[in-house]
Scaffold this motif. Structure first.
Motif, short mmCIF file in Angstrom:
data_model
loop_
_atom_site.label_atom_id
_atom_site.label_comp_id
_atom_site.label_asym_id
_atom_site.label_seq_id
_atom_site.Cartn_x
_atom_site.Cartn_y
_atom_site.Cartn_z
N LYS A 160 -17.22 -3.74 -5.42
CA LYS A 160 -16.96 -2.30 -5.44
C LYS A 160 -16.68 -1.79 -4.03
O LYS A 160 -17.36 -2.19 -3.07
N ALA A 161 -15.72 -0.90 -3.92
CA ALA A 161 -15.38 -0.30 -2.63
C ALA A 161 -16.60 0.41 -2.04
O ALA A 161 -16.84 0.35 -0.83
N TYR A 207 -11.97 -7.41 4.88
CA TYR A 207 -11.93 -7.82 3.48
C TYR A 207 -10.53 -8.22 3.04
O TYR A 207 -9.53 -7.82 3.62
N ARG A 267 -8.55 -8.76 -0.98
CA ARG A 267 -8.73 -8.29 -2.35
C ARG A 267 -8.83 -9.47 -3.32
O ARG A 267 -8.08 -10.43 -3.20
N ASP A 307 -9.57 -6.27 -7.83
CA ASP A 307 -9.67 -5.18 -6.86
C ASP A 307 -8.48 -4.23 -6.87
O ASP A 307 -8.09 -3.67 -5.84
N TYR A 343 -8.75 -0.67 -5.24
CA TYR A 343 -8.72 -0.47 -3.79
C TYR A 343 -7.48 0.31 -3.36
O TYR A 343 -7.49 0.94 -2.31
N LYS A 344 -6.43 0.24 -4.16
CA LYS A 344 -5.19 0.93 -3.80
C LYS A 344 -5.42 2.44 -3.71
O LYS A 344 -4.95 3.10 -2.79
N ASN A 347 -8.66 3.81 -3.97
CA ASN A 347 -10.00 4.06 -3.46
C ASN A 347 -10.42 2.91 -2.53
O ASN A 347 -11.30 2.13 -2.88
N PRO A 348 -9.78 2.81 -1.35
CA PRO A 348 -10.12 1.69 -0.46
C PRO A 348 -11.52 1.85 0.14
O PRO A 348 -12.01 2.97 0.25
N PRO A 349 -12.15 0.74 0.49
CA PRO A 349 -13.47 0.83 1.12
C PRO A 349 -13.36 1.57 2.45
O PRO A 349 -12.53 1.24 3.29
N CYS A 402 -8.72 -4.08 5.89
CA CYS A 402 -8.09 -5.07 5.01
C CYS A 402 -7.31 -6.08 5.85
O CYS A 402 -6.48 -5.70 6.67
#
Length: 195
Positions: free
Chosen positions: A36-37, A53, A55, A59, A62-63, A65-67, A72
């Motif tokens: 999870k982000a 990180y 993906r 994931d 993430y597009k 809601n990126p961490p 990346c």
């Protein structure tokens, strides 16, 4: 340098019962995907170390809601304090979706990084979601490893190849394997090692 690897399953040890003292000497966090982000953002905030990180095959969120506070490295080579780190996310293509690749497509992704490999004189750590073919992988298409990862290891001889995707609770799986001069580490849940 002490490295914390994470992948595939949010660790209750860190997520539910976090004790800052247990992670005070961590220098870098590396995620091998499918987390999870919010978990990654939590760890980078609490541990006070950079988090890099790639993906995993799950994931897609993430597009949008990126961490937060994380970097990346999927499809890139970075140099962190003299350590050359290469990121290759995704898994073997088992259905029509994003973040899955055929052997040919993954080989093409690696070829795009050849100049970076040449410029950096190789790589020290390869971070992927999928395992190399025949090392820590499974026989089903979804969890099969990539042959081109073996070729990458043979050619550049990184110290470490870190992957996720293969849950250690799947059965008789090993955390660590050796291939040539490279230690292959399954990052499932979490694993700490000294570089």
């Amino acid at each position: 340098m002490k490295i914390l690897l994470i992948s595939d399953e949010e660790s209750k040890y860190m997520w539910d019962f976090f004790v800052p003292e247990n992670f005070k000497d961590i220098d870098i966090i590396i995620s091998c995907g499918d987390l999870k982000a919010e978990y990654l953002s939590f760890l980078v905030t609490m541990i006070k170390a950079p988090l890099f990180y790639i993906r995993g095959n799950h994931d897609n969120n993430y597009k949008n809601n990126p961490p937060e506070g994380c970097e990346c490295i999927d499809g890139k080579i970075i140099n962190y304090n003299g350590i050359r780190i290469m990121g290759l996310g995704g898994s073997m293509k088992y259905r029509e979706t994003t973040l899955v690749y055929t052997e040919k497509e993954m080989r093409k992704r690696i070829n795009k990084l050849k100049f970076g490999l040449f410029f950096n004189r190789g790589v020290d750590i390869i971070v992927s979601h999928a395992a190399p073919k025949g090392i820590n992988d499974e026989n089903d298409l979804c969890h099969e490893g990539f042959k081109c990862f073996l070729e990458l290891i043979q050619k550049y001889s990184p110290k470490y190849f870190c992957h996720g995707h293969i849950h250690l609770n799947y059965g008789n799986k090993k955390r660590i394997a050796n291939y040539k001069n490279t230690m292959v580490i399954n990052a499932f849940d979490h694993y700490i090692f000294e570089y």
